[in-house]
Design an enzyme around this catalytic site. Sequence first.
Site, short mmCIF file in Angstrom:
data_model
loop_
_atom_site.label_atom_id
_atom_site.label_comp_id
_atom_site.label_asym_id
_atom_site.label_seq_id
_atom_site.Cartn_x
_atom_site.Cartn_y
_atom_site.Cartn_z
N LEU A 1 -5.47 4.30 8.46
CA LEU A 1 -5.41 2.84 8.62
C LEU A 1 -4.07 2.41 8.04
O LEU A 1 -3.76 2.71 6.89
CB LEU A 1 -6.58 2.19 7.86
CG LEU A 1 -6.54 0.68 7.68
CD1 LEU A 1 -6.37 -0.05 9.01
CD2 LEU A 1 -7.81 0.20 6.99
N SER A 2 -3.28 1.70 8.84
CA SER A 2 -1.95 1.26 8.40
C SER A 2 -2.04 0.33 7.19
O SER A 2 -3.05 -0.35 6.98
CB SER A 2 -1.24 0.52 9.53
OG SER A 2 -1.06 1.36 10.63
N ALA A 3 -0.96 0.28 6.44
CA ALA A 3 -0.86 -0.64 5.30
C ALA A 3 -1.00 -2.08 5.80
O ALA A 3 -0.61 -2.40 6.93
CB ALA A 3 0.47 -0.44 4.61
#
Length: 203
Positions: A50-52
């Site tokens: 999950l991206s920042a």
Amino acid sequence: MMQDLRQAGVADGGVLAAMEATPRELFLTDHFKAQAYEDATLPIGYQQTLSAPAVVAKMTEALEITDRMKVLEIGTGSGYQAAVLAQLCRRLYSIERHPALLQDAEDRFQELGLVNITTQAGDGSLGWPEQAPFERIMVTAAAADVPDALLGQLAEGGIMIVPVGLDENDQYLLKLRRGEDGIETEELGPTRFVPLIAGLAGP
Ligand code: SAH
């Protein structure tokens, strides 16, 4: 987290509100919940991430969504980016190649009462022809090149955000717009995503 986002230059009130209303810890396994509001990329299983928050925010902002739009996301993953998008658009379609990830994401959408998301287990690089065209498309896995099928499903005036480049250290985010005279491409800067992989994943 909200302060970090503002500091990162995220200014769109709608995007900020959608992220504030989305409990990021719900999209993580127990082991990573404590880090949910740090500005970090986190594992979601099956070697996916999950991206920042700042990356999610910037990509969402770049998509310039309004509440009348039909949006396609490729790579549902945890469902976090989908949950943010769904609060800004009319209807979100999201495709994921890992059925197990998709099942968990769907449970989360239900728990949050997000009823305008339709999902499919499959190969997102082929898009969703039955529902095309889409006013906005967001790809959350990196392709060698912009997938032709997706470009073909982008509506007139539509915007697509896609990370391009298979070398993790040499990847950049593209913003494509279908104008009257064809596709305009803008480079949004370096990024780092897991690869877009063809076909449905096995168990
Ligand atoms: N948007 C996600 C994070 C994406 S990670 C989130 O908010 O959590 C990238 C995701 O893309 C992974 O879940 C991976 O399984 C999926 N993916 C990779 N290639 C794909 C393809 N061809 N079609 C659909 N999903 C794909």
